[in-house]
Design a protein around this motif. Structure first.
Motif, PDB file in Angstrom:
ATOM      1  N   GLY A   1       6.304  -0.478  16.221  1.00 26.45           N
ATOM      2  CA  GLY A   1       4.996   0.094  15.142  1.00 26.45           C
ATOM      3  C   GLY A   1       5.329  -1.069  13.636  1.00 26.45           C
ATOM      4  O   GLY A   1       6.534  -0.627  13.024  1.00 26.45           O
ATOM      5  N   VAL A   2       4.468  -1.939  13.169  1.00 27.65           N
ATOM      6  CA  VAL A   2       5.525  -2.931  11.835  1.00 27.65           C
ATOM      7  C   VAL A   2       3.672  -3.245  11.297  1.00 27.65           C
ATOM      8  O   VAL A   2       2.564  -3.003  11.181  1.00 27.65           O
ATOM      9  N   GLY A   3       3.988  -2.789   9.668  1.00 25.19           N
ATOM     10  CA  GLY A   3       2.512  -2.773   8.269  1.00 25.19           C
ATOM     11  C   GLY A   3       3.196  -3.365   7.942  1.00 25.19           C
ATOM     12  O   GLY A   3       4.437  -3.657   6.906  1.00 25.19           O
ATOM     13  N   LEU A   4       2.403  -3.174   6.249  1.00 30.84           N
ATOM     14  CA  LEU A   4       2.045  -3.732   5.192  1.00 30.84           C
ATOM     15  C   LEU A   4       3.059  -2.308   4.260  1.00 30.84           C
ATOM     16  O   LEU A   4       4.068  -2.225   3.322  1.00 30.84           O
ATOM     17  N   GLY A   5       2.397  -0.951   4.626  1.00 33.41           N
ATOM     18  CA  GLY A   5       2.829   0.365   4.136  1.00 33.41           C
ATOM     19  C   GLY A   5       1.883   0.325   3.476  1.00 33.41           C
ATOM     20  O   GLY A   5       0.986  -0.387   2.348  1.00 33.41           O
ATOM     21  N   SER A   6       1.217   1.557   2.204  1.00 31.94           N
ATOM     22  CA  SER A   6       0.695   1.861   0.915  1.00 31.94           C
ATOM     23  C   SER A   6       1.574   2.821   0.172  1.00 31.94           C
ATOM     24  O   SER A   6       1.974   3.432   0.491  1.00 31.94           O
ATOM     25  N   ASP A   7       1.521   2.109  -1.250  1.00 38.88           N
ATOM     26  CA  ASP A   7       1.677   2.851  -2.104  1.00 38.88           C
ATOM     27  C   ASP A   7       1.270   4.135  -2.689  1.00 38.88           C
ATOM     28  O   ASP A   7       1.580   4.909  -3.498  1.00 38.88           O
ATOM     29  N   ARG A   8       0.134   4.107  -2.138  1.00 36.15           N
ATOM     30  CA  ARG A   8      -0.764   5.112  -2.388  1.00 36.15           C
ATOM     31  C   ARG A   8      -0.960   6.524  -1.859  1.00 36.15           C
ATOM     32  O   ARG A   8      -1.545   7.366  -2.561  1.00 36.15           O
ATOM     33  N   PHE A   9      -0.139   7.086  -0.581  1.00 38.32           N
ATOM     34  CA  PHE A   9       0.069   8.174  -0.150  1.00 38.32           C
ATOM     35  C   PHE A   9       0.910   9.039  -1.152  1.00 38.32           C
ATOM     36  O   PHE A   9       1.418  10.274  -1.208  1.00 38.32           O
TER      37      PHE A   9
ATOM     38  N   GLU B   1       2.491  -5.312  -4.694  1.00 39.47           N
ATOM     39  CA  GLU B   1       2.016  -6.427  -4.480  1.00 39.47           C
ATOM     40  C   GLU B   1       1.430  -6.447  -2.845  1.00 39.47           C
ATOM     41  O   GLU B   1       2.370  -6.852  -2.694  1.00 39.47           O
ATOM     42  N   ASP B   2       0.661  -6.646  -2.501  1.00 33.96           N
ATOM     43  CA  ASP B   2      -0.271  -6.848  -0.590  1.00 33.96           C
ATOM     44  C   ASP B   2       0.933  -8.286  -0.117  1.00 33.96           C
ATOM     45  O   ASP B   2       1.253  -8.059   0.707  1.00 33.96           O
ATOM     46  N   ARG B   3      -0.005  -8.531  -1.321  1.00 35.97           N
ATOM     47  CA  ARG B   3       0.352 -10.638  -1.452  1.00 35.97           C
ATOM     48  C   ARG B   3       2.087 -10.495  -0.668  1.00 35.97           C
ATOM     49  O   ARG B   3       2.658 -11.212   0.518  1.00 35.97           O
ATOM     50  N   VAL B   4       2.634 -10.428  -1.642  1.00 34.03           N
ATOM     51  CA  VAL B   4       4.487 -10.015  -1.292  1.00 34.03           C
ATOM     52  C   VAL B   4       4.764  -9.276  -0.270  1.00 34.03           C
ATOM     53  O   VAL B   4       5.559  -9.707   0.813  1.00 34.03           O
ATOM     54  N   ARG B   5       3.938  -8.362   0.193  1.00 33.36           N
ATOM     55  CA  ARG B   5       4.862  -7.777   1.460  1.00 33.36           C
ATOM     56  C   ARG B   5       4.206  -7.892   2.191  1.00 33.36           C
ATOM     57  O   ARG B   5       5.262  -8.016   3.433  1.00 33.36           O
TER      58      ARG B   5
END
Length: 269
Positions: free
Chosen positions: A101-109, A121-125
């Motif tokens: 399973g793959v994704g961008l992940g998030s810094d918010r958690f 930056e979501d665009r860079v990730r």
């Protein structure tokens, strides 16, 4: 619709031996898969967090049938050639039972990116994710990889052994109403819509996937994965195209006893 246990490796579940035993119990109780979260640390009250790859290796040795994998790995946090080798080796160890399973992940958690010097930056990730997935697929082919990209470079390297499956299935995560994650998922083996609230949202996403594929039904072998809370009726999600249902749990209140009860009860869909 197949059923999988899906757990954060937090606190009481931060011990690979404990989770390996849970996976063996899940296999005995009739579950089809067992997937784990991939995090470095988490916000309070969580204190301990285990590494998913070491834990998955223990699970692979404790089971024979369950499909296993990280759900999801934030690929931008990992070097693609390291992830390539880890996944191939785990697939060999599990005799071809890994799904990635793959994704961008998030810094918010928990601030996992900002607090460790990674880009937020979501665009860079997203660029790093797409470039990495290309490297993974090329490396798993067993042929020499030559890659010169914006973020990564591989200079004529052949990565062996190959995965036992030849290519490890990739499920791409993303918000169901966002176009780019759905387009990404269509290039691989499955779509995991995160923060899904209703079966109607899922139906819209699967309609978009069918339009991308240019056919009335999703391709054979393409999976649509949903996280279901205990009180959710799985039938509308299955009718909307879901092929896998994952147990959706609250990490703040989850206990080992809770997990043992969920597993012992067996799949509810």
């Amino acid at each position: 619709m197949r059923a999988a246990v899906w757990l954060p490796l937090f606190d009481e579940l931060a011990d690979p031996i404990v989770v390996a035993r849970l996976a063996a119990a899940a296999e005995g109780a009739g579950w089809d898969g067992f997937f784990v979260w991939d995090h470095l640390f988490w916000r309070e009250p969580v204190k301990a967090v285990a590494d998913p790859w070491i834990t998955l290796a223990a699970m692979a040795c404790a089971t024979e049938r369950l499909r296993i994998g990280p759900m999801v790995t934030p690929v931008a946090r990992r070097r693609p050639v390291q992830l390539l080798k880890e996944a191939a080796t785990l697939d060999v160890l599990s005799r071809g039972r890994l799904t990635l399973g793959v994704g961008l992940g998030s810094d918010r958690f928990a601030g996992e990116y900002s607090r460790t010097g990674e880009t937020v930056e979501d665009r860079v990730r997203a660029e790093q994710l797409d470039e990495s997935l290309g490297i993974l697929r090329a490396g798993w082919s067993g042929e020499p990889v030559v890659h010169e990209g914006k973020h990564y470079r591989v200079d004529d390297v052949r990565f062996l052994p190959r995965p036992a499956q030849g290519q490890v299935p990739i499920w791409a995560a993303g918000f169901p109403g966002t176009r780019k994650p759905i387009l990404r998922a269509a290039q691989y083996d499955g779509f995991f819509p995160v923060n899904l609230q209703t079966a109607d949202e899922l139906a819209v996403a699967t309609d978009r996937l069918r339009a991308i594929f240019g056919q009335d039904a999703l391709p054979e072998g393409f999976d649509v994965v949903v996280a279901l809370e205990p009180e959710m009726d799985p039938r509308p999600f299955e009718e909307a195209g879901a092929t896998w249902g994952l147990t959706d749990v609250d990490p703040a209140s989850l206990s080992l006893a809770d997990v043992q009860a969920i597993i012992a009860a067996g799949p509810q869909w």
